[in-house]
Design a protein around this motif. Structure first.
Motif, short mmCIF file in Angstrom:
data_model
loop_
_atom_site.label_atom_id
_atom_site.label_comp_id
_atom_site.label_asym_id
_atom_site.label_seq_id
_atom_site.Cartn_x
_atom_site.Cartn_y
_atom_site.Cartn_z
N VAL A 1 0.84 -1.20 0.00
CA VAL A 1 0.00 0.00 0.00
C VAL A 1 0.87 1.25 0.00
O VAL A 1 2.03 1.21 0.43
CB VAL A 1 -0.95 0.06 1.23
CG1 VAL A 1 -1.98 -1.03 1.19
CG2 VAL A 1 -0.20 0.08 2.53
N SER A 2 0.30 2.32 -0.48
CA SER A 2 0.91 3.64 -0.41
C SER A 2 -0.12 4.55 0.24
O SER A 2 -1.29 4.57 -0.18
CB SER A 2 1.26 4.15 -1.80
OG SER A 2 1.71 5.48 -1.74
N VAL A 3 0.28 5.28 1.28
CA VAL A 3 -0.64 6.16 2.00
C VAL A 3 -0.23 7.60 1.78
O VAL A 3 0.96 7.94 1.90
CB VAL A 3 -0.65 5.82 3.52
CG1 VAL A 3 -1.55 6.78 4.27
CG2 VAL A 3 -1.09 4.38 3.74
N LEU A 4 -1.19 8.45 1.46
CA LEU A 4 -0.95 9.87 1.26
C LEU A 4 -1.89 10.66 2.16
O LEU A 4 -3.12 10.56 2.03
CB LEU A 4 -1.19 10.25 -0.21
CG LEU A 4 -1.03 11.71 -0.57
CD1 LEU A 4 0.41 12.17 -0.38
CD2 LEU A 4 -1.47 11.96 -2.00
N LEU A 5 -1.32 11.43 3.10
CA LEU A 5 -2.11 12.27 4.01
C LEU A 5 -2.35 13.64 3.39
O LEU A 5 -1.45 14.19 2.75
CB LEU A 5 -1.35 12.47 5.32
CG LEU A 5 -1.49 11.43 6.40
CD1 LEU A 5 -0.48 11.69 7.51
CD2 LEU A 5 -2.88 11.41 6.97
N THR A 6 -3.53 14.21 3.61
CA THR A 6 -3.78 15.56 3.13
C THR A 6 -3.27 16.59 4.13
O THR A 6 -3.07 17.73 3.78
CB THR A 6 -5.28 15.81 2.88
OG1 THR A 6 -6.00 15.54 4.09
CG2 THR A 6 -5.80 14.94 1.76
N GLY A 7 -3.08 16.20 5.38
CA GLY A 7 -2.53 17.08 6.42
C GLY A 7 -1.35 16.39 7.06
O GLY A 7 -0.71 15.53 6.48
N SER A 8 -1.09 16.76 8.32
CA SER A 8 0.06 16.18 9.02
C SER A 8 -0.31 14.97 9.87
O SER A 8 0.56 14.26 10.33
CB SER A 8 0.72 17.24 9.91
OG SER A 8 -0.21 17.71 10.87
N SER B 1 -8.28 13.81 5.76
CA SER B 1 -8.38 12.54 5.04
C SER B 1 -7.01 12.05 4.63
O SER B 1 -6.04 12.80 4.61
CB SER B 1 -9.28 12.67 3.81
OG SER B 1 -8.70 13.54 2.88
N PHE B 2 -6.97 10.76 4.32
CA PHE B 2 -5.78 10.17 3.73
C PHE B 2 -6.23 9.15 2.70
O PHE B 2 -7.32 8.59 2.79
CB PHE B 2 -4.84 9.55 4.77
CG PHE B 2 -5.44 8.50 5.66
CD1 PHE B 2 -5.36 7.15 5.32
CD2 PHE B 2 -6.03 8.84 6.86
CE1 PHE B 2 -5.89 6.18 6.15
CE2 PHE B 2 -6.56 7.88 7.70
CZ PHE B 2 -6.49 6.54 7.34
#
Length: 188
Positions: A94-101, A113-114
């Motif tokens: 998996v690859s996880v991308l956060l919109t914030g910290s 969200s992420f």
């Protein structure tokens, strides 16, 4: 007037579970090049997890297996590690991308969200299942804590035995690649 069958162990198949399953994956000859009706571009499944909370923990489940408790303020590495620890996923899947910290915030009516992109599970995947029963908000004005999942991109890659470029030996569970093909992680 009944028919019985076996519930096979992982990596086995057949009416008596005597057949070994070969690895499956995306066909490397489809979904690349020009985007045409005969050969459309293919995508990994991507799901967005939205969270609104000021404290506590949550869990995510995939195909019946549940992560350890994830802190509301977890960063991308903690979320990734929790998902990769699942036996139904695995390291590098998996690859996880956060919109914030961090995973969740309590600010106003908005949620953070992420996005989780599935790199080794192909096709249209079931949604992650959330458990927000241990999340809470510190400020009563913020309302109830919430955690939800939505499909961002429906996976369109094949999940074919031997990636449709070889023959499966069901006695060993190994693929014999067609001429001019070799083993790969699907990305190299």
């Amino acid at each position: 007037h009944k028919m019985y069958g076996c519930n096979c162990d992982s990596d086995y198949d057949g009416y008596d579970c005597a057949l070994r399953l070969c690895p499956s994956g995306d066909d490397p000859m489809t979904g690349n090049g020009a985007d045409t009706a005969a050969n459309p571009v293919q995508y990994n499944d991507q799901q967005q997890v939205s969270c609104k909370a000021g404290g506590g923990t949550f869990t995510l489940s995939f195909r019946g297996k549940t992560t350890v408790a994830i802190d509301y303020n977890a960063d991308v590495s903690a979320i990734t590690a929790a998902l990769e620890a699942l036996p139904t996923l695995g390291e590098g899947h998996v690859s996880v991308l956060l919109t914030g910290s961090q995973a969740c915030t309590e600010s106003g009516t908005a949620s953070t969200s992420f996005t989780v992109e599935f790199l080794q599970d192909f096709g249209s995947l079931p949604l992650l299942v959330t458990d927000d029963s241990n999340l809470f908000n510190l400020n009563a004005i913020s309302g109830d804590a919430s955690l939800s999942v939505s499909k961002q991109i429906d996976g369109t890659k094949e999940d074919a035995q031997c990636s449709s470029r070889g023959l499966c030996d069901t006695t060993t569970g190994y693929c014999t690649c067609n001429t001019n093909y070799d083993t790969s992680n699907g990305y190299a």
